[in-house]
Design an enzyme around this catalytic site. Structure first.
Site, PDB file in Angstrom:
ATOM      1  N   ARG A 167       0.994   2.843  -3.889  1.00 12.03           N
ATOM      2  CA  ARG A 167       1.446   2.632  -5.261  1.00 12.03           C
ATOM      3  C   ARG A 167       1.739   3.981  -5.911  1.00 12.03           C
ATOM      4  O   ARG A 167       1.020   4.966  -5.678  1.00 12.03           O
ATOM      5  CB  ARG A 167       0.415   1.834  -6.046  1.00 12.03           C
ATOM      6  N   HIS A 184      -6.557   5.772   4.272  1.00 19.09           N
ATOM      7  CA  HIS A 184      -5.124   5.676   4.550  1.00 19.09           C
ATOM      8  C   HIS A 184      -4.670   6.876   5.379  1.00 19.09           C
ATOM      9  O   HIS A 184      -5.208   7.971   5.247  1.00 19.09           O
ATOM     10  CB  HIS A 184      -4.331   5.653   3.239  1.00 19.09           C
ATOM     11  N   GLU A 226       5.987   4.052  12.816  1.00 15.63           N
ATOM     12  CA  GLU A 226       6.490   2.892  12.061  1.00 15.63           C
ATOM     13  C   GLU A 226       7.965   2.662  12.371  1.00 15.63           C
ATOM     14  O   GLU A 226       8.404   1.514  12.464  1.00 15.63           O
ATOM     15  CB  GLU A 226       6.309   3.099  10.557  1.00 15.63           C
ATOM     16  N   GLU A 277      -3.338  -5.060  -9.152  1.00 16.15           N
ATOM     17  CA  GLU A 277      -3.328  -4.831  -7.705  1.00 16.15           C
ATOM     18  C   GLU A 277      -3.348  -6.132  -6.899  1.00 16.15           C
ATOM     19  O   GLU A 277      -3.513  -7.211  -7.449  1.00 16.15           O
ATOM     20  CB  GLU A 277      -4.542  -3.965  -7.314  1.00 16.15           C
TER      21      GLU A 277
END
Lengths: 478, 69
Positions: A167, A184, A226, A277
């Site tokens: 975010r 993360h 990714e 959230e």
């Protein structure tokens, strides 16, 4: 198999052709119209994308709810829009095994995201129709950005290039706040840079090919790419990427609408939030990192894509449903081939249902422990339900049947205290710590005793024939 | 003008609408709250901020120690 779109614009065209995009031609207000439309789209039967051609005070359009239905999700995969959730899970599993499909690096002049360049008087509001998503948000947020960062210790290792969804709060015309939680991947890279007191180069891609955005929110291993996964999910079609202008080791998706480039300021934390959230509540204010934007490149007349988050289900839930389930399934399957399917669709895998065959007594509980030791499952997963191999974990009625008829609470329900937790889960206290609940709803196998063994009911002989007859009669009624 | 969240007077115009002078956006340099002139701002009591709350906020992620040269 239908078309697999490799840009947002192509995908919006497909959605419109399939009746899954609503185009609003009248001028709307940034607040509360766009956030409200995101919630309303999620509430509707068809859950279409909503495209706003004109937002008051802005020049460029906005689109929301692009991933926000199982129909849109199926079309993203190039499948029939009526494909069931389990069919989509199985198709994703099949494509997952094509990894790696290495991205194709294109020249700058061939990258649509580089059509226009801004280096002076940078102002994100000039380009992007930003709006407050939920009323108590602390500002204007990017809720669907793919953030690209590299590993400062091995910058040339493309596999360690991280593409993630974080975010982002707009703090100024050229300044952003970003939430990088300790577990993360981006936090690993940030820590290396901050220990050296160096800025961490960053690129933020907005309005991406639908499967690039999908992969950016998929939990995979730190050294997995990714982009190479997105190529696999594009059924073998490589993702086209282009070198960032401000950093030699960052590559961005070539087809994106907008690329913001800059760096995270080392060792700086300022007030960020609150933000509505994914657990369906606001996360409060915390001191978080800041990004300085130094360059923007963009397509001509860029489309700003953003998503609404609310009490589930809203668009964000589709971006953390099957892409949470598939990697967890693959990780379990590696060491426990008896596992049949994993449904980790509930609040980003906080709730998980696993179906498995049990090789020996206690196996169901062992499968739950394995899930709780995967990189994603360790902090996120809190409620783990294990069912037999013949129970479809995507069919909640069947799962409830298994719980109501297989579970003996005194031995099958286990609470494990003092484990890692997901800090945005409001029941985690202190934020980041939690207990885990395992419900083993599998049938006991030896050496565990099963003193009241039962014979399962089988469908009567001609059930399939009668399914067809009833289907035909229903068709005639239409 | 005061910040509707922390009452600081350290607020400024962050930007104006690219077209039609439709609105302005303000930002508080103390608590980073931002809002548009066309919004009805109603901040819940629990989200109001003061020096004490800002001082006690969790730092995410924690700032690591510097490497020794």
């Amino acid at each position: 198999m239908g078309k697999i779109c490799t840009s947002l614009r192509d995908f919006l065209e497909v959605l419109e052709q399939e009746g899954q995009l609503v185009r609003i031609k009248e001028e709307v207000d940034p607040e509360p119209d766009i956030g409200a439309a995101g919630r309303a789209a999620a509430n509707s039967q068809e859950k279409p994308a909503v495209f706003f051609e004109k937002v008051r005070g802005y020049t460029n359009p906005v689109v929301t709810n692009v991933h926000g239905s199982w129909k849109n999700h199926a079309l993203m995969l190039g499948m029939d829009k009526n494909a069931s959730v389990k069919e989509q899970f199985l198709e994703l599993n099949r494509r997952w095994d094509k990894y790696p499909v290495e991205p194709r690096i294109v020249a700058r002049e061939d990258a649509p995201c580089k059509e226009n360049t801004i280096t002076e008087n940078i102002n994100v509001f000039d380009l992007l129709a930003l709006y407050r998503i939920n009323e108590q948000d602390g500002g204007f947020f990017f809720s669907k950005a793919s953030v690209i960062t590299g590993d400062p210790e091995s910058p040339d290792d493309l596999n360690k290039l991280n593409v993630g969804t974080y975010r982002i709060q707009v703090k100024d015309k050229d300044r952003l706040g970003i939430q990088a939680l300790a577990f993360h991947d981006i936090a690993i890279q940030l820590e290396k840079a901050e220990r050296e007191n160096k800025p961490l180069p960053i690129a933020i891609a907005l309005g991406n090919a639908p499967l690039v955005t999908f992969m950016a929110s998929t939990p995979i291993a730190y050294d997995q790419s990714e982009y190479a996964f997105a190529g696999a999910l594009q059924n073998g079609e490589p993702v086209e990427i282009v070198k960032a202008d401000t950093c030699d080791h960052l590559y961005v998706p070539a087809s994106s609408e907008v690329i913001l480039e800059g760096y995270i300021l080392p060792r700086v934390r300022t007030v960020e939030g609150p933000f509505g959230e994914f657990p369906g509540s606001y996360s409060g204010c915390r001191k978080q990192c800041e990004i300085q934007i130094t360059r923007i490149t963009h397509r001509t007349n860029p489309i700003f894509e953003n998503l609404y988050l609310g009490i589930p289900w809203t668009e964000i839930d589709y971006l953390m449903a099957l892409n949470t389930s598939v990697p967890l399934y693959k990780q379990l399957k590696e060491s426990m081939p008896e596992v049949v399917a994993v449904n980790a669709m509930y609040t980003h895998g906080i709730g998980v249902i696993i179906s498995t065959k049990c090789r020996y007594g206690g196996y169901g509980k062992g499968v739950a422990f394995r899930l709780l030791s995967t990189p994603h499952g360790m902090p996120y997963s809190k409620v783990v339900i294990v069912v037999d191999e013949y129970v479809d974990p995507f069919n909640l009625e069947q799962v409830m049947w298994a719980i109501t008829t297989r579970v003996r609470p005194d031995k099958d329900v286990t609470v494990i205290p003092n484990c890692p937790g997901m800090p945005l889960d409001p029941s985690s206290y202190p934020a980041g710590m939690h207990s885990k609940l395992i419900i083993d709803a599998t049938t006991p196998v030896a050496p565990e005793p099963n003193p009241r063994e039962v014979e399962l009911l089988e469908p009567p002989e001609d059930t399939e024939k009668w399914e067809e007859i009833i289907r035909q009669h229903l068709e005639q009624l239409k | 003008m005061k910040c509707p969240r922390c009452d600081s007077e350290n607020v400024r115009v962050m930007t104006k609408a690219p077209v039609e002078e439709a609105w302005e956006i303000y930002v508080c340099d103390k608590c980073c709250y931002s809002w548009r002139s066309t919004e009805k701002i109603r901040i819940h009591e629990k989200f109001k901020l003061d020096d004490e709350k800002i001082g006690a906020m969790q730092v995410i992620p924690p700032v690591p120690p510097l490497n020794e040269k």
